[in-house]
Design a protein around this motif. Structure first.
Motif, PDB file in Angstrom:
ATOM      1  N   LEU A 260     -30.966 -17.724  38.548  1.00  0.00           N
ATOM      2  CA  LEU A 260     -31.632 -16.919  37.527  1.00  0.00           C
ATOM      3  C   LEU A 260     -33.012 -17.499  37.213  1.00  0.00           C
ATOM      4  O   LEU A 260     -33.174 -18.705  37.048  1.00  0.00           O
ATOM      5  CB  LEU A 260     -30.794 -16.880  36.245  1.00  0.00           C
ATOM      6  CG  LEU A 260     -29.339 -16.425  36.407  1.00  0.00           C
ATOM      7  CD1 LEU A 260     -28.680 -16.310  35.041  1.00  0.00           C
ATOM      8  CD2 LEU A 260     -29.261 -15.101  37.146  1.00  0.00           C
ATOM      9  N   LYS A 261     -34.000 -16.636  37.136  1.00  0.00           N
ATOM     10  CA  LYS A 261     -35.371 -17.049  36.838  1.00  0.00           C
ATOM     11  C   LYS A 261     -35.600 -17.080  35.327  1.00  0.00           C
ATOM     12  O   LYS A 261     -34.991 -16.312  34.577  1.00  0.00           O
ATOM     13  CB  LYS A 261     -36.365 -16.089  37.490  1.00  0.00           C
ATOM     14  CG  LYS A 261     -36.277 -16.050  39.022  1.00  0.00           C
ATOM     15  CD  LYS A 261     -37.259 -15.036  39.591  1.00  0.00           C
ATOM     16  CE  LYS A 261     -37.175 -14.986  41.113  1.00  0.00           C
ATOM     17  NZ  LYS A 261     -38.109 -13.975  41.677  1.00  0.00           N
ATOM     18  N   ASN A 262     -36.507 -17.952  34.913  1.00  0.00           N
ATOM     19  CA  ASN A 262     -36.859 -18.064  33.496  1.00  0.00           C
ATOM     20  C   ASN A 262     -35.606 -18.179  32.638  1.00  0.00           C
ATOM     21  O   ASN A 262     -35.456 -17.510  31.614  1.00  0.00           O
ATOM     22  CB  ASN A 262     -37.698 -16.851  33.061  1.00  0.00           C
ATOM     23  CG  ASN A 262     -38.338 -17.037  31.697  1.00  0.00           C
ATOM     24  OD1 ASN A 262     -38.559 -18.158  31.241  1.00  0.00           O
ATOM     25  ND2 ASN A 262     -38.615 -15.927  31.029  1.00  0.00           N
ATOM     26  N   SER A 263     -34.726 -19.070  33.044  1.00  0.00           N
ATOM     27  CA  SER A 263     -33.411 -19.171  32.396  1.00  0.00           C
ATOM     28  C   SER A 263     -33.481 -19.727  30.979  1.00  0.00           C
ATOM     29  O   SER A 263     -32.567 -19.529  30.181  1.00  0.00           O
ATOM     30  CB  SER A 263     -32.475 -20.043  33.236  1.00  0.00           C
ATOM     31  OG  SER A 263     -32.994 -21.350  33.374  1.00  0.00           O
ATOM     32  N   ASP A 264     -34.585 -20.429  30.662  1.00  0.00           N
ATOM     33  CA  ASP A 264     -34.727 -20.972  29.308  1.00  0.00           C
ATOM     34  C   ASP A 264     -35.641 -20.111  28.443  1.00  0.00           C
ATOM     35  O   ASP A 264     -35.911 -20.446  27.291  1.00  0.00           O
ATOM     36  CB  ASP A 264     -35.251 -22.404  29.346  1.00  0.00           C
ATOM     37  CG  ASP A 264     -36.565 -22.529  30.114  1.00  0.00           C
ATOM     38  OD1 ASP A 264     -37.149 -21.483  30.488  1.00  0.00           O
ATOM     39  OD2 ASP A 264     -37.006 -23.667  30.341  1.00  0.00           O
ATOM     40  N   PHE A 265     -36.156 -19.016  29.022  1.00  0.00           N
ATOM     41  CA  PHE A 265     -36.989 -18.043  28.317  1.00  0.00           C
ATOM     42  C   PHE A 265     -38.303 -18.626  27.805  1.00  0.00           C
ATOM     43  O   PHE A 265     -38.940 -18.057  26.924  1.00  0.00           O
ATOM     44  CB  PHE A 265     -36.213 -17.384  27.168  1.00  0.00           C
ATOM     45  CG  PHE A 265     -34.954 -16.707  27.619  1.00  0.00           C
ATOM     46  CD1 PHE A 265     -35.004 -15.446  28.201  1.00  0.00           C
ATOM     47  CD2 PHE A 265     -33.719 -17.328  27.509  1.00  0.00           C
ATOM     48  CE1 PHE A 265     -33.849 -14.810  28.651  1.00  0.00           C
ATOM     49  CE2 PHE A 265     -32.564 -16.707  27.950  1.00  0.00           C
ATOM     50  CZ  PHE A 265     -32.627 -15.445  28.530  1.00  0.00           C
ATOM     51  N   ASN A 269     -42.157 -13.592  30.383  1.00  0.00           N
ATOM     52  CA  ASN A 269     -41.753 -12.532  31.312  1.00  0.00           C
ATOM     53  C   ASN A 269     -40.229 -12.477  31.401  1.00  0.00           C
ATOM     54  O   ASN A 269     -39.588 -13.323  32.030  1.00  0.00           O
ATOM     55  CB  ASN A 269     -42.354 -12.786  32.695  1.00  0.00           C
ATOM     56  CG  ASN A 269     -41.991 -11.697  33.696  1.00  0.00           C
ATOM     57  OD1 ASN A 269     -41.375 -10.691  33.342  1.00  0.00           O
ATOM     58  ND2 ASN A 269     -42.367 -11.897  34.939  1.00  0.00           N
ATOM     59  N   ILE A 270     -39.626 -11.462  30.786  1.00  0.00           N
ATOM     60  CA  ILE A 270     -38.170 -11.284  30.844  1.00  0.00           C
ATOM     61  C   ILE A 270     -37.851  -9.980  31.570  1.00  0.00           C
ATOM     62  O   ILE A 270     -36.872  -9.298  31.258  1.00  0.00           O
ATOM     63  CB  ILE A 270     -37.542 -11.306  29.443  1.00  0.00           C
ATOM     64  CG1 ILE A 270     -38.132 -10.206  28.551  1.00  0.00           C
ATOM     65  CG2 ILE A 270     -37.722 -12.669  28.792  1.00  0.00           C
ATOM     66  CD1 ILE A 270     -37.378 -10.031  27.233  1.00  0.00           C
ATOM     67  N   GLY A 271     -38.687  -9.665  32.572  1.00  0.00           N
ATOM     68  CA  GLY A 271     -38.547  -8.400  33.287  1.00  0.00           C
ATOM     69  C   GLY A 271     -37.246  -8.241  34.040  1.00  0.00           C
ATOM     70  O   GLY A 271     -36.848  -7.109  34.364  1.00  0.00           O
ATOM     71  N   ALA A 272     -36.548  -9.350  34.344  1.00  0.00           N
ATOM     72  CA  ALA A 272     -35.266  -9.240  35.046  1.00  0.00           C
ATOM     73  C   ALA A 272     -34.162  -8.725  34.132  1.00  0.00           C
ATOM     74  O   ALA A 272     -33.103  -8.303  34.610  1.00  0.00           O
ATOM     75  CB  ALA A 272     -34.872 -10.592  35.631  1.00  0.00           C
ATOM     76  N   TRP A 273     -34.423  -8.759  32.824  1.00  0.00           N
ATOM     77  CA  TRP A 273     -33.441  -8.279  31.850  1.00  0.00           C
ATOM     78  C   TRP A 273     -33.763  -6.833  31.468  1.00  0.00           C
ATOM     79  O   TRP A 273     -34.926  -6.444  31.383  1.00  0.00           O
ATOM     80  CB  TRP A 273     -33.458  -9.143  30.592  1.00  0.00           C
ATOM     81  CG  TRP A 273     -32.921 -10.524  30.812  1.00  0.00           C
ATOM     82  CD1 TRP A 273     -33.628 -11.626  31.196  1.00  0.00           C
ATOM     83  CD2 TRP A 273     -31.568 -10.943  30.653  1.00  0.00           C
ATOM     84  NE1 TRP A 273     -32.807 -12.708  31.289  1.00  0.00           N
ATOM     85  CE2 TRP A 273     -31.531 -12.328  30.956  1.00  0.00           C
ATOM     86  CE3 TRP A 273     -30.393 -10.309  30.271  1.00  0.00           C
ATOM     87  CZ2 TRP A 273     -30.357 -13.075  30.908  1.00  0.00           C
ATOM     88  CZ3 TRP A 273     -29.219 -11.052  30.215  1.00  0.00           C
ATOM     89  CH2 TRP A 273     -29.201 -12.410  30.530  1.00  0.00           C
ATOM     90  N   SER A 274     -32.718  -6.052  31.220  1.00  0.00           N
ATOM     91  CA  SER A 274     -32.924  -4.655  30.823  1.00  0.00           C
ATOM     92  C   SER A 274     -31.763  -4.182  29.967  1.00  0.00           C
ATOM     93  O   SER A 274     -30.712  -4.842  29.876  1.00  0.00           O
ATOM     94  CB  SER A 274     -33.052  -3.752  32.058  1.00  0.00           C
ATOM     95  OG  SER A 274     -31.850  -3.795  32.825  1.00  0.00           O
ATOM     96  N   LYS A 275     -31.966  -3.035  29.344  1.00  0.00           N
ATOM     97  CA  LYS A 275     -30.915  -2.367  28.590  1.00  0.00           C
ATOM     98  C   LYS A 275     -31.133  -0.873  28.736  1.00  0.00           C
ATOM     99  O   LYS A 275     -32.262  -0.422  28.977  1.00  0.00           O
ATOM    100  CB  LYS A 275     -30.928  -2.784  27.119  1.00  0.00           C
ATOM    101  CG  LYS A 275     -31.997  -2.119  26.295  1.00  0.00           C
ATOM    102  CD  LYS A 275     -31.875  -2.475  24.831  1.00  0.00           C
ATOM    103  CE  LYS A 275     -32.746  -1.545  23.971  1.00  0.00           C
ATOM    104  NZ  LYS A 275     -32.234  -0.162  23.949  1.00  0.00           N
TER     105      LYS A 275
END
Length: 314
Positions: A260-265, A269-275
């Motif tokens: 997982l990228k940017n796992s510590d936020f 860029n949190i583009g891998a996350w969505s809703k």
């Protein structure tokens, strides 16, 4: 009145020194000084030592010039009992970027002053400038970033509220994986973990739920990958409130790489996350909480206190 005269002489001496360009710093020490001639004695000779045995006549001088043993050295040692270096003993000159305090120059100055019968009056521990900002900022902890999700309404089904992390490529079928993260919520609840593949049907692997509490805790589970999973779905439909996720990892057994990228936020860029866009009752955003010494005026004061504590102890 006696000391008014001494102060006047001292001012005149310093004025003459300051008006002599740089020649006074390059001339040999045995050349005529500013005082001790033209009918005047050296400044410190005017101090009545019998009446004032503890009185010290001091001056400020550049340590670099004093070290050269040229005219600045001669004027200083002949006319004064004590000296204060210009910058040598200030915070920025002593404290290095890693907090190490280098007193070698100070030691040299004290030794050379003692050789000519002078004492050294140390400079300020704090100053309006000339601080080592790099070191001071290193004492301020950065804020802690995390993923913050809110749900304003409790729904009926788990899938009525969810967030998804989309992997860059599917997981390996038959391999074992461990997913782990820190989580907390406004109230305790169970969050089903239902990762899925891109297949049109029979695409979901129903795994155990993560149990959130009101305090930060580490939540993890290990699973056998039975489908080419590429979407990590976290379901929370019946939950109403806030929950947070941080330091999330997904590691294949036998490896140490986090998938997982940017796992510590820390990156915005949190583009891998969505809703789902139609889930208007939920929000998802990168958020932060300040550490106890993360910044601000009080934290800055605290960082300086730490420096002074270290300085005084040493």
């Amino acid at each position: 009145m006696k000391y008014n005269k001494i102060i006047s002489f001292a001012a005149a001496a310093l004025l003459v020194c300051g008006c002599a360009d740089n020649d006074m710093y390059s001339q040999a020490p045995d050349e005529p000084g500013v005082t001790g001639q033209d009918g005047y004695g050296y400044l410190k000779s005017y101090v009545n030592r019998s009446e004032n045995p503890n009185f010290k006549l001091g001056t400020g001088v550049s340590a670099a010039d004093f070290f050269k043993h040229n005219r600045a050295w001669a004027v200083t040692k002949n006319n004064f009992d004590e000296l204060t270096p210009g910058n040598l003993m200030k915070f920025g000159s002593i404290v290095k970027n890693d907090g190490y305090m280098d007193f070698r120059g100070v030691t040299d100055l004290v030794n050379q002053a003692e050789e000519v019968g002078m004492t050294v009056y140390g400079h300020t521990l704090c100053w309006h400038s000339q601080q080592n900002v790099t070191y001071l900022k290193s004492l301020l902890a950065p804020p802690n970033y995390f993923l913050h999700v809110t749900s304003s309404e409790a729904k009926t089904n788990p899938w009525d509220g969810n967030i998804t992390y989309t992997l860059s490529k599917p997981l390996e079928v038959g391999a074992k994986y461990t997913i782990s993260f820190k989580g907390k919520a406004s109230s305790g609840f169970d969050m089903p973990f239902w990762p899925a593949s891109d297949a049109a049907t029979d695409n979901t692997q129903y795994l155990a739920a993560f149990q959130f509490t009101k305090e930060w805790s580490v939540l993890s589970q290990t699973f056998d990958c039975k489908k080419p999973l590429i979407k990590l779905n976290f379901e929370f439909g019946p939950f109403k409130g806030d929950f947070c996720i941080d330091d999330i990892t997904l590691v294949k057994e036998g490896t140490t790489d986090n998938l997982l990228k940017n796992s510590d936020f820390d990156d915005d860029n949190i583009g891998a996350w969505s809703k789902p866009g139609y889930h208007t009752h939920t929000t998802m955003a990168r958020d932060k909480e300040e550490a106890e010494n993360a910044g601000g005026e009080e934290a800055a004061k605290d960082s300086l206190n730490k420096v002074l504590d270290k300085w005084l102890v040493v």
